[in-house]
Design a protein around this motif. Structure first.
Motif, mmCIF file in Angstrom:
data_model
loop_
_atom_site.group_PDB
_atom_site.id
_atom_site.type_symbol
_atom_site.label_atom_id
_atom_site.label_comp_id
_atom_site.label_asym_id
_atom_site.label_seq_id
_atom_site.Cartn_x
_atom_site.Cartn_y
_atom_site.Cartn_z
ATOM 1 N N HIS A 1 12.838 9.087 -3.869
ATOM 2 C CA HIS A 1 11.759 9.931 -3.365
ATOM 3 C C HIS A 1 11.354 9.431 -1.980
ATOM 4 O O HIS A 1 11.082 8.254 -1.799
ATOM 5 C CB HIS A 1 10.569 9.878 -4.319
ATOM 6 C CG HIS A 1 9.402 10.674 -3.862
ATOM 7 N ND1 HIS A 1 8.178 10.113 -3.637
ATOM 8 C CD2 HIS A 1 9.264 11.983 -3.574
ATOM 9 C CE1 HIS A 1 7.343 11.040 -3.239
ATOM 10 N NE2 HIS A 1 7.990 12.185 -3.193
ATOM 11 N N ILE A 2 11.312 10.331 -0.993
ATOM 12 C CA ILE A 2 10.954 9.961 0.371
ATOM 13 C C ILE A 2 9.489 10.274 0.661
ATOM 14 O O ILE A 2 8.733 9.398 1.074
ATOM 15 C CB ILE A 2 11.861 10.681 1.405
ATOM 16 C CG1 ILE A 2 13.328 10.346 1.142
ATOM 17 C CG2 ILE A 2 11.471 10.322 2.822
ATOM 18 C CD1 ILE A 2 13.666 8.874 1.261
ATOM 19 N N GLU A 3 9.074 11.515 0.468
ATOM 20 C CA GLU A 3 7.672 11.878 0.685
ATOM 21 C C GLU A 3 7.368 13.221 0.044
ATOM 22 O O GLU A 3 8.273 13.991 -0.264
ATOM 23 C CB GLU A 3 7.333 11.935 2.178
ATOM 24 C CG GLU A 3 7.935 13.120 2.908
ATOM 25 C CD GLU A 3 7.431 13.261 4.326
ATOM 26 O OE1 GLU A 3 6.221 13.439 4.515
ATOM 27 O OE2 GLU A 3 8.269 13.186 5.235
ATOM 28 N N SER A 4 6.070 13.476 -0.152
ATOM 29 C CA SER A 4 5.604 14.760 -0.661
ATOM 30 C C SER A 4 4.508 15.262 0.257
ATOM 31 O O SER A 4 3.543 14.544 0.516
ATOM 32 C CB SER A 4 5.049 14.617 -2.075
ATOM 33 O OG SER A 4 6.077 14.329 -2.979
ATOM 34 N N SER A 5 4.681 16.473 0.765
ATOM 35 C CA SER A 5 3.656 17.083 1.604
ATOM 36 C C SER A 5 3.953 18.563 1.743
ATOM 37 O O SER A 5 5.102 18.995 1.659
ATOM 38 C CB SER A 5 3.621 16.431 2.988
ATOM 39 O OG SER A 5 4.840 16.638 3.658
ATOM 40 N N GLY A 6 2.911 19.331 1.958
ATOM 41 C CA GLY A 6 3.082 20.749 2.217
ATOM 42 C C GLY A 6 3.768 21.538 1.121
ATOM 43 O O GLY A 6 4.512 22.460 1.404
ATOM 44 N N GLY A 7 3.551 21.182 -0.133
ATOM 45 C CA GLY A 7 4.157 21.929 -1.224
ATOM 46 C C GLY A 7 5.618 21.639 -1.462
ATOM 47 O O GLY A 7 6.323 22.440 -2.068
ATOM 48 N N ARG A 8 6.099 20.494 -0.987
ATOM 49 C CA ARG A 8 7.497 20.114 -1.211
ATOM 50 C C ARG A 8 7.598 18.599 -1.341
ATOM 51 O O ARG A 8 6.757 17.859 -0.854
ATOM 52 C CB ARG A 8 8.386 20.585 -0.075
ATOM 53 C CG ARG A 8 8.088 19.882 1.220
ATOM 54 C CD ARG A 8 8.981 20.334 2.332
ATOM 55 N NE ARG A 8 8.594 19.629 3.546
ATOM 56 C CZ ARG A 8 9.337 19.567 4.617
ATOM 57 N NH1 ARG A 8 10.502 20.158 4.646
ATOM 58 N NH2 ARG A 8 8.925 18.922 5.670
ATOM 59 N N SER A 9 8.638 18.172 -2.014
ATOM 60 C CA SER A 9 8.978 16.755 -2.108
ATOM 61 C C SER A 9 10.332 16.569 -1.442
ATOM 62 O O SER A 9 11.281 17.287 -1.760
ATOM 63 C CB SER A 9 9.052 16.296 -3.565
ATOM 64 O OG SER A 9 7.766 16.272 -4.133
#
Length: 77
Positions: free
Chosen positions: A35-43
């Motif tokens: 997992h890199i990042e989660s933002s704006g309604g996406r992972s």
């Protein structure tokens, strides 16, 4: 609808968006990644292993950086 149900992942699993960046994970169907990042309604994840990637063309499609839904169910490794 005020009384909507609160959905939870199965026992032993979590939502992709709730894991910390750098977490190794595996999905229910055997896809492994980071997992890199989660933002704006996406992972954003990097898929490192996939049981469906048998040919070079499949590997180019399945492996590498991908955008997933934040509610994707994963298990921490």
């Amino acid at each position: 609808m005020k009384s909507k149900p609160k959905w939870k992942p199965p026992k032993g699993y979590v939502y992709c968006a709730t894991t910390k960046p750098g977490t190794l994970f595996e999905t229910e169907i055997g896809i492994k990644g980071i997992h890199i990042e989660s933002s704006g309604g996406r992972s954003i994840v990097i898929v490192t292993d996939c049981p469906f990637a048998n040919t070079e063309e499949d590997k180019r499609y399945y492996l590498g950086k991908q955008n997933w839904a934040p509610q994707t169910i994963v298990r921490r490794i």
